[in-house]
Design a protein around this motif. Structure first.
Motif, PDB file in Angstrom:
ATOM      1  N   ILE A   1      -2.149 -11.822 -31.926  1.00  0.00           N
ATOM      2  CA  ILE A   1      -1.536 -12.918 -31.161  1.00  0.00           C
ATOM      3  C   ILE A   1      -1.529 -12.497 -29.709  1.00  0.00           C
ATOM      4  CG2 ILE A   1       0.486 -14.328 -30.880  1.00  0.00           C
ATOM      5  CD1 ILE A   1       1.284 -13.782 -33.642  1.00  0.00           C
ATOM      6  N   THR A   2      -2.289 -13.198 -28.895  1.00  0.00           N
ATOM      7  CA  THR A   2      -2.400 -12.802 -27.496  1.00  0.00           C
ATOM      8  C   THR A   2      -1.143 -13.153 -26.711  1.00  0.00           C
ATOM      9  OG1 THR A   2      -3.319 -14.921 -26.903  1.00  0.00           O
ATOM     10  CG2 THR A   2      -4.861 -13.207 -27.565  1.00  0.00           C
ATOM     11  N   GLY A   3      -1.085 -12.639 -25.494  1.00  0.00           N
ATOM     12  CA  GLY A   3       0.087 -12.846 -24.629  1.00  0.00           C
ATOM     13  C   GLY A   3       0.396 -14.306 -24.382  1.00  0.00           C
TER      14      GLY A   3
ATOM     15  N   GLU B   1      -0.467 -16.838 -26.005  1.00  0.00           N
ATOM     16  CA  GLU B   1      -0.078 -17.524 -27.230  1.00  0.00           C
ATOM     17  C   GLU B   1       1.372 -17.224 -27.559  1.00  0.00           C
ATOM     18  OE1 GLU B   1      -2.831 -16.392 -30.198  1.00  0.00           O
ATOM     19  OE2 GLU B   1      -4.232 -17.991 -29.669  1.00  0.00           O
ATOM     20  N   ARG B   2       1.741 -15.973 -27.297  1.00  0.00           N
ATOM     21  CA  ARG B   2       3.122 -15.612 -27.561  1.00  0.00           C
ATOM     22  C   ARG B   2       4.054 -16.442 -26.691  1.00  0.00           C
ATOM     23  NH1 ARG B   2       4.149 -10.862 -30.331  1.00  0.00           N
ATOM     24  NH2 ARG B   2       2.046 -10.156 -29.892  1.00  0.00           N
TER      25      ARG B   2
ATOM     26  N   GLU C   1      -1.579  -7.437 -32.205  1.00  0.00           N
ATOM     27  CA  GLU C   1      -2.399  -7.829 -31.065  1.00  0.00           C
ATOM     28  C   GLU C   1      -3.165  -9.111 -31.329  1.00  0.00           C
ATOM     29  OE1 GLU C   1      -3.324  -6.404 -27.950  1.00  0.00           O
ATOM     30  OE2 GLU C   1      -1.381  -5.436 -28.173  1.00  0.00           O
TER      31      GLU C   1
END
Lengths: 522, 314
Positions: free
Chosen positions: A479-481, A483-484, A477
């Motif tokens: 790595i946020t959305g 950022e992904r 988690e």
């Protein structure tokens, strides 16, 4: 070397070898051959660093050295060889299609290390392959060395030249001799290599007796990749696909057979292959093609008659002898490349005018309009645009000695060599631009990349120590959305730019082969 | 006995002229001075000259120069009546225009030939036009240039441009349509040949179409209002060759086979392009209009290239 080439070389050196090598390489490329002292002075680095950088360059064949009469040794960088780094992916891919995974890895190892003795190359590749296989199995060394021998047989890899002290005679004959090795692999099999082939002369066979088992028996015999042979292969590929698109599949197979038969007999710069008789071609056709001799003769006659003139008939013995006209083929392919560039940049009507000028060599403005059936205003506009881009040139033919404009003929013409060189220069600059942009993108997202790397490291270590799923989930988690998503985009963009660098490299290859072939002809 | 001096009678001037006219009518191609002298040996040269000058100014005789000397020819009476109201200059200009024939002549050329000043020429041309003796035709080569020719003549092809021009305008849509139709015809022929799967020689020969066949096909399609000749169709097919879509070979044909010209026939065949669009044009740099201004660290550089940004978002 031109500015664009220099820039591209320095980018390639920096990406593959680091900044110190880049500095040394740059200095050598810009100023020509120089001895070590001057090099140290120029680059401002420590002598140790310069020496190591030179070692790297020499190891990869990117630089040369020559002992001078006064005792100093001069080092010289080879610019064209540096540009070939761009083509490494294509070489590796070709080896994969021809010889499978062992071949691919062998060529990759040789390219990455510059020079390698056979034993260590084979050992490394076997280890790598073993890693990817399932547990309990491991790669047989003999299989890998068999691939190695096959690569050497077809001249894709060659021995490195000995230092200049050795007499050149011995080198030429032994270029493709594979040394006898007792490779103690799985199962203690002895492998005896007993083929010998010469570079340009006919193949001779010689049996070698005895075997040795002390490691490493081939000390001092280093192997490198034979780039010329790969280029020959690419050229053949381009030829065959052109024939396939212009005629049909069977004709392209015939041409491929002819080219395969002349692979080792034709010198790399020749403008024609050796004459091949139709009987020989018939015997060498691949097994799947069961066309009758008469049909083959018809195909050959059609190929020889075609306006493309890729294949020419050179005699009637043995059922008709045919050669492949390599120079003409390269010219056609290069002009097709030029035409496609003009078509994409300026439009299909401009391409029509361009092809018209290629055929008719010199034309007046009025004649261009008449032949191309384009209204006068548009034709004028297009001609001037192409003229401003230097794809088309004006030839003045004065009627009076004072060259008065109203009394001079102005003829439009296309100078193919000049246009090819100019577009080649543009290609180099484009590749350099793409590389710059790729680095820029990586730099922009450096923070994000570092973060994702840290997270992966944490994940891996936690998995190794057996953490629970919830903890793993928590780490992920981090790595946020969005950022992904950004990472995904970045990966996609970098891949896209990589792929397009390879595509531009294809154009570079075509234009370079054409220029080389034209310069070689007397 | 006194000597009777026979005074030679001065021949009547009118008689001389009518005699000369009779002679001219006898020899419609023209008579030289010699012939007149032979006919009337007793006439003095001066009187002859006067008579001939009078006939010339009245417009009944034409003065021509030939290899043997000067020729006098009777002028066509109809023409003579036409020109009666005009003066010498107009006659001269008219003559020059008549000589130009089909192609017509430009006003500057008339000026050179007649050595008359520009104002005079313009006046005369307007005069002649109003009398409906000449007309002005706009040339297609230089749209501002007007060429003059006789009223009842058809302008030559080089002036009006032939089948591709209608009213001085190049009909590009017409050419485009013809282009596509010819290409479709050749393409379908090539496909039919490929599907027939016979031995390659026959396959290739049947994929060829002669220019005569294409011409017949286009005529039957009926998309052209103007009658098209085989040369016109060949120019259209040549543009297809320059497009790289069609290739041509010339074979020797027997005289008399339909469509052969001078024992040769042209055959056309649709072909597919030699290579796919090359690598350079698949990148933004290959098509960039500001390529030469782009360098690292400048206003336009690879790092902030908007074309690349757009391309990456695809």
């Amino acid at each position: 070397m031109t500015q664009a080439e220099l820039r591209l070389c320095s980018l390639l050196l920096r990406e593959n070898f680091g900044e110190i090598v880049e500095k040394v390489g740059n200095s050598l490329l810009r100023t020509g051959p120089r001895p070590l002292r001057l090099l140290v002075g120029d680059t401002g680095l420590l002598p140790d660093q310069v020496k190591k950088a030179l070692c790297v360059l020499l190891q990869h064949g990117l630089a040369r050295y020559e002992p001078q009469p006064r005792g100093a040794v001069e080092y010289e960088a080879r610019g064209e060889r540096v540009l070939r780094i761009l083509r490494y992916p294509r070489y590796i891919y070709t080896a994969k299609t021809l010889y499978g995974d062992p071949g691919e890895l062998l060529v990759e190892e040789l390219l990455l290390h510059g020079h390698l003795p056979m034993s260590s190359a084979v050992a490394r590749v076997a280890d790598r392959l073993t890693e990817t296989m399932e547990d309990g199995k491991s790669m047989d060394l003999s299989e890998v060395s068999a691939t190695f021998v096959r690569l050497a047989d077809t001249h894709f890899i060659q021995r490195c030249a000995a230092p200049p002290a050795a007499p050149p005679e011995a080198q030429a004959k032994d270029r493709f001799v594979v040394p006898r090795l007792g490779l103690v692999g799985k199962g203690k099999r002895r492998h005896s290599c007993d083929e010998e082939e010469e570079g340009e002369h006919k193949a001779k066979r010689q049996k070698q007796e005895g075997g040795s088992s002390e490691p490493p028996p081939d000390d001092g015999i280093y192997w490198q990749v034979n780039l010329e042979r790969f280029h020959q292969h690419f050229r053949d590929q381009a030829l065959v696909s052109a024939v396939a698109s212009r005629m049909d599949q069977t004709s392209s197979e015939v041409v491929r057979t002819m080219l395969r038969m002349s692979e080792v007999t034709t010198a790399s710069g020749a403008s024609h292959t050796q004459p091949l008789s139709s009987n020989e071609i018939f015997r060498s056709l691949p097994a799947g093609y069961n066309i009758s001799k008469a049909v083959l003769d018809q195909y050959l006659a059609l190929l020889a008659d075609d306006p493309l003139e890729f294949v020419g008939k050179s005699g009637d013995s043995g059922g008709g002898t045919y050669t492949v006209n390599l120079h003409k083929a390269l010219v056609s392919l290069a002009t097709a490349t030029l035409e496609s560039i003009v078509e994409e940049r300026f439009g299909s009507r401009c391409a029509r005018i361009f092809r018209l000028l290629l055929r008719k060599k010199h034309l007046e403005q009025k004649q261009v309009e008449d032949f191309a059936m384009i209204p006068a205003k548009e034709a004028k506009d297009m001609l001037y645009r192409m003229l401003s881009e230097n794809l088309v040139a004006l030839q003045e033919i004065p009627k009076t000695p004072d060259h008065a404009p109203s009394r001079t003929f102005y003829l439009y013409t296309v100078n193919v060599m000049a246009a090819a060189r100019m577009l080649l220069h543009r290609c180099y600059k484009s590749v350099a631009n793409l590389m710059e942009r790729r680095h820029h993108e990586m730099r922009e997202n450096k923070r994000l990349l570092e973060k994702s790397q840290r997270v992966e490291a944490i994940l891996a270590s936690m998995q190794a120590t057996g953490a629970e799923a919830a903890q793993l989930h928590e780490v992920e988690e981090m790595i946020t959305g969005p950022e992904r998503q950004q990472l995904e985009n970045l990966k996609r963009n970098v891949n896209k730019m990589d792929a397009s660098e390879n595509q531009v490299d294809e154009t570079i290859f075509m234009l370079e082969a054409f220029i080389e072939s034209t310069m070689k002809r007397p | 006995m006194a000597e009777v001096k026979v005074k030679p009678e001065a021949p009547d001037p009118m008689d001389i002229e009518s005699r000369i006219i009779e002679l001219c009518q006898q020899f419609p191609h023209g008579i030289t001075d010699q012939v007149i002298q032979n006919d009337m040996p007793h006439m003095e040269a001066q009187q002859r000259a006067v008579a001939i000058n009078r006939l010339l100014s009245m417009g009944q005789l034409d003065l021509l120069r030939s290899s043997a000397g000067l020729l006098y020819r009777i002028k066509d009476s109809q023409n003579a009546s036409k020109m009666k109201g005009s003066d010498n200059q107009e006659k001269l200009v008219y003559q020059i225009i008549e000589d130009a024939g089909n192609k017509g002549i430009w006003s500057r050329d008339i000026r050179y030939k007649s050595n008359l000043p520009l104002t005079e020429i313009n006046k005369i041309l307007k005069n002649l036009e109003s009398k409906k003796l000449i007309k002005a035709v706009k040339s297609v080569a230089a749209s501002k240039k007007k060429v003059y020719m006789l009223y009842n003549l058809q302008p030559d092809r080089s002036v009006t441009g032939g089948a591709w021009y209608s009213d001085q305008d190049f009909e590009s849509e017409f050419v485009e349509v013809l282009n596509q139709q010819c290409f479709k015809f050749l393409q379908s022929k090539a496909e039919a040949a490929r599907d027939s799967k016979q031995n390659p020689m026959i396959q290739r020969n049947s994929s060829f179409a002669s220019s005569h066949e294409v011409w017949k096909y286009i005529c039957e399609l009926g998309i052209s209002k103007v009658e098209l000749s085989m040369e016109d169709i060949e120019t259209i097919l040549n543009t297809l060759i320059y497009d790289g879509k069609v290739e041509m070979t010339i074979i020797a044909a027997k005289e008399g086979t339909v469509g052969s010209v001078d024992g040769q026939m042209r055959l056309y065949r649709a072909v597919s392009p030699l290579i796919q669009p090359t690598g350079l044009v698949r990148t933004p740099c290959g098509l960039c209009p500001v390529f030469d201004d782009c360098h690292e660290g400048g206003e336009i550089s690879p790092s902030n290239c908007i074309y690349m940004t757009e391309w990456l978002e695809f």
